[in-house]
Design a protein around this motif. Structure first.
Motif, PDB file in Angstrom:
ATOM      1  N   TYR A  21       0.799  -1.008  -0.368  1.00 30.62           N
ATOM      2  CA  TYR A  21       0.353  -0.102   0.114  1.00 30.62           C
ATOM      3  C   TYR A  21       1.108   1.531  -0.021  1.00 30.62           C
ATOM      4  O   TYR A  21       0.616   2.480  -0.383  1.00 30.62           O
ATOM      5  CB  TYR A  21      -1.480   0.029   1.131  1.00 30.62           C
ATOM      6  CG  TYR A  21      -1.843   0.973   1.498  1.00 30.62           C
ATOM      7  CD1 TYR A  21      -2.939   1.029   0.523  1.00 30.62           C
ATOM      8  CD2 TYR A  21      -1.272   2.417   2.404  1.00 30.62           C
ATOM      9  CE1 TYR A  21      -3.441   2.382   0.407  1.00 30.62           C
ATOM     10  CE2 TYR A  21      -2.208   3.498   2.352  1.00 30.62           C
ATOM     11  CZ  TYR A  21      -3.205   3.224   2.011  1.00 30.62           C
ATOM     12  OH  TYR A  21      -3.605   4.946   1.781  1.00 30.62           O
ATOM     13  N   GLN A  45      -6.040  -7.605  -3.134  1.00 32.80           N
ATOM     14  CA  GLN A  45      -6.888  -8.341  -4.203  1.00 32.80           C
ATOM     15  C   GLN A  45      -7.420  -6.576  -5.232  1.00 32.80           C
ATOM     16  O   GLN A  45      -6.689  -6.226  -6.134  1.00 32.80           O
ATOM     17  CB  GLN A  45      -7.981  -8.913  -4.525  1.00 32.80           C
ATOM     18  CG  GLN A  45      -7.945 -10.265  -3.397  1.00 32.80           C
ATOM     19  CD  GLN A  45      -6.906 -10.935  -5.040  1.00 32.80           C
ATOM     20  OE1 GLN A  45      -6.115 -10.388  -5.877  1.00 32.80           O
ATOM     21  NE2 GLN A  45      -7.729 -12.170  -5.596  1.00 32.80           N
ATOM     22  N   ALA A  46      -7.437  -5.680  -4.068  1.00 31.86           N
ATOM     23  CA  ALA A  46      -7.437  -4.129  -4.462  1.00 31.86           C
ATOM     24  C   ALA A  46      -6.294  -3.089  -5.211  1.00 31.86           C
ATOM     25  O   ALA A  46      -6.488  -2.545  -6.474  1.00 31.86           O
ATOM     26  CB  ALA A  46      -8.282  -3.388  -3.364  1.00 31.86           C
ATOM     27  N   HIS A  89      -8.740   1.037   4.126  1.00 31.80           N
ATOM     28  CA  HIS A  89     -10.306   0.693   3.692  1.00 31.80           C
ATOM     29  C   HIS A  89     -10.499   1.765   2.844  1.00 31.80           C
ATOM     30  O   HIS A  89     -10.805   1.430   1.987  1.00 31.80           O
ATOM     31  CB  HIS A  89     -10.615  -0.288   4.699  1.00 31.80           C
ATOM     32  CG  HIS A  89     -10.861  -1.525   4.974  1.00 31.80           C
ATOM     33  ND1 HIS A  89     -11.303  -2.268   3.731  1.00 31.80           N
ATOM     34  CD2 HIS A  89     -10.099  -1.474   6.777  1.00 31.80           C
ATOM     35  CE1 HIS A  89     -11.026  -3.284   5.175  1.00 31.80           C
ATOM     36  NE2 HIS A  89      -9.949  -3.328   5.948  1.00 31.80           N
ATOM     37  N   SER A 118      -9.781  -9.443   6.082  1.00 36.04           N
ATOM     38  CA  SER A 118      -9.579  -8.193   4.875  1.00 36.04           C
ATOM     39  C   SER A 118      -8.773  -7.755   4.537  1.00 36.04           C
ATOM     40  O   SER A 118      -8.346  -7.301   3.471  1.00 36.04           O
ATOM     41  CB  SER A 118      -9.995  -6.902   6.338  1.00 36.04           C
ATOM     42  OG  SER A 118     -10.736  -7.701   6.799  1.00 36.04           O
ATOM     43  N   LEU A 148      -9.035   2.377  -0.919  1.00 36.22           N
ATOM     44  CA  LEU A 148      -8.836   1.616  -2.061  1.00 36.22           C
ATOM     45  C   LEU A 148     -10.482   1.293  -1.914  1.00 36.22           C
ATOM     46  O   LEU A 148     -11.025   0.235  -2.494  1.00 36.22           O
ATOM     47  CB  LEU A 148      -8.021  -0.067  -1.448  1.00 36.22           C
ATOM     48  CG  LEU A 148      -6.669   0.625  -1.445  1.00 36.22           C
ATOM     49  CD1 LEU A 148      -6.080  -0.839  -0.938  1.00 36.22           C
ATOM     50  CD2 LEU A 148      -6.070   0.638  -3.154  1.00 36.22           C
ATOM     51  N   ASP A 149     -11.635   1.749  -1.748  1.00 39.41           N
ATOM     52  CA  ASP A 149     -12.431   2.055  -1.249  1.00 39.41           C
ATOM     53  C   ASP A 149     -13.272   0.115  -1.185  1.00 39.41           C
ATOM     54  O   ASP A 149     -14.163  -0.451  -2.077  1.00 39.41           O
ATOM     55  CB  ASP A 149     -13.398   2.051  -2.528  1.00 39.41           C
ATOM     56  CG  ASP A 149     -14.510   2.484  -2.927  1.00 39.41           C
ATOM     57  OD1 ASP A 149     -15.550   2.810  -1.424  1.00 39.41           O
ATOM     58  OD2 ASP A 149     -15.938   2.565  -3.814  1.00 39.41           O
ATOM     59  N   MET A 150     -12.854  -0.042   0.202  1.00 40.72           N
ATOM     60  CA  MET A 150     -13.277  -1.594   0.036  1.00 40.72           C
ATOM     61  C   MET A 150     -13.884  -1.979   1.548  1.00 40.72           C
ATOM     62  O   MET A 150     -13.217  -0.883   2.662  1.00 40.72           O
ATOM     63  CB  MET A 150     -11.517  -2.490   0.503  1.00 40.72           C
ATOM     64  CG  MET A 150     -11.296  -2.518  -1.002  1.00 40.72           C
ATOM     65  SD  MET A 150     -12.146  -3.567  -1.638  1.00 40.72           S
ATOM     66  CE  MET A 150     -12.331  -4.974  -1.171  1.00 40.72           C
ATOM     67  N   MET A 199      -8.907  -8.825   1.344  1.00 40.93           N
ATOM     68  CA  MET A 199      -9.346  -7.918   0.248  1.00 40.93           C
ATOM     69  C   MET A 199      -8.803  -6.804  -0.425  1.00 40.93           C
ATOM     70  O   MET A 199      -8.587  -6.147  -1.389  1.00 40.93           O
ATOM     71  CB  MET A 199     -11.161  -7.150   1.129  1.00 40.93           C
ATOM     72  CG  MET A 199     -11.970  -9.100   0.723  1.00 40.93           C
ATOM     73  SD  MET A 199     -13.611  -8.274   1.299  1.00 40.93           S
ATOM     74  CE  MET A 199     -13.335  -8.106   2.687  1.00 40.93           C
ATOM     75  N   LEU A 200      -8.227  -6.342   0.632  1.00 48.26           N
ATOM     76  CA  LEU A 200      -6.876  -4.853   0.058  1.00 48.26           C
ATOM     77  C   LEU A 200      -6.005  -5.549  -0.197  1.00 48.26           C
ATOM     78  O   LEU A 200      -5.852  -4.084  -1.750  1.00 48.26           O
ATOM     79  CB  LEU A 200      -6.754  -4.347   1.589  1.00 48.26           C
ATOM     80  CG  LEU A 200      -7.825  -4.338   2.676  1.00 48.26           C
ATOM     81  CD1 LEU A 200      -7.141  -3.701   3.853  1.00 48.26           C
ATOM     82  CD2 LEU A 200      -8.375  -2.491   1.830  1.00 48.26           C
TER      83      LEU A 200
END
Length: 202
Positions: free
Chosen positions: A148, A194-195, A169, A188, A172-174, A191-192
């Motif tokens: 990140y 993958q974003a 979050h 979590s 990355l709009d998750m 998902m982050l």
């Protein structure tokens, strides 16, 4: 060459030859990992829960997740219970740490490990893994906060970069899952990650 030498070095120190597959990186998958513990000090922390989930390409394999409650030697403090919600009676139904770690090793295999401040989780796990294997967890590691940081630095090199999970979050709009649950935290991180991959930073 260095990878080959490292593998030979680790293999020579591995107590159980049946675990040699831990040294062979999986070509298609990684594992997102999180632990709940009795302390933020890795040197004294005991495992309370382990959450792990596999990722393959752009998919999070939720159906192949691992979630283990671990029975610690010492009872968690009231303050600790307030953080993760795992009560003494919950943990009484947990499995012994050695069994939990063996099941985790089976689940991971040689897959690289992903996590948010993963170094702490590895430090706690290695207290259990090293007596069992003769080596610490040998898998390649992917630190979510570092990926990140690279992403944000590329956008704005002069900016102050907030590495808190809430900031990740939001940026990355998750959606954020409930915190301090080992499996939720592993999901979590997955998902982050993958974003970030979709933005070219996987």
């Amino acid at each position: 060459m260095l990878a080959t030498l490292r593998r030979r070095w680790l293999l020579a120190r591995l107590r159980d030859p049946a675990r040699a597959a831990l040294l062979d990186e999986h070509p298609d998958e990684i594992v997102s990992l999180d632990c709940e513990t009795t302390s933020l000090n890795a040197a004294e922390a005991e495992l309370l829960a382990i959450g792990a989930v596999r990722l393959r390409g752009d998919r999070i394999l939720h159906s192949e997740a691992l979630c283990l409650l671990v029975r610690p030697e010492a009872e968690p403090s009231a303050g600790n219970i307030a953080v993760h919600g795992l009560r003494r009676r919950d943990l009484a139904e947990g499995i012994p740490p050695r069994e939990a770690v063996e099941r985790l090793l089976d689940f991971i295999g040689g897959r690289p490990l992903l996590g948010y401040y993963l170094e702490y989780d590895i430090a706690v796990l290695d207290k259990y893994v090293k007596p069992l294997l003769g080596i610490g967890l040998p898998q390649r590691r992917i630190e979510l906060s570092a990926r990140y940081y690279d992403y944000r630095f590329r956008q704005r090199p002069d900016a102050n970069i907030d590495l808190s999970l809430d900031a990740l979050h939001q940026a990355l709009d998750m959606p954020a899952l409930p915190r301090h649950d080992a499996l939720n935290d592993a999901l979590s991180a997955a998902m982050l990650y993958q974003a970030l991959r979709r933005r070219g930073f996987g």
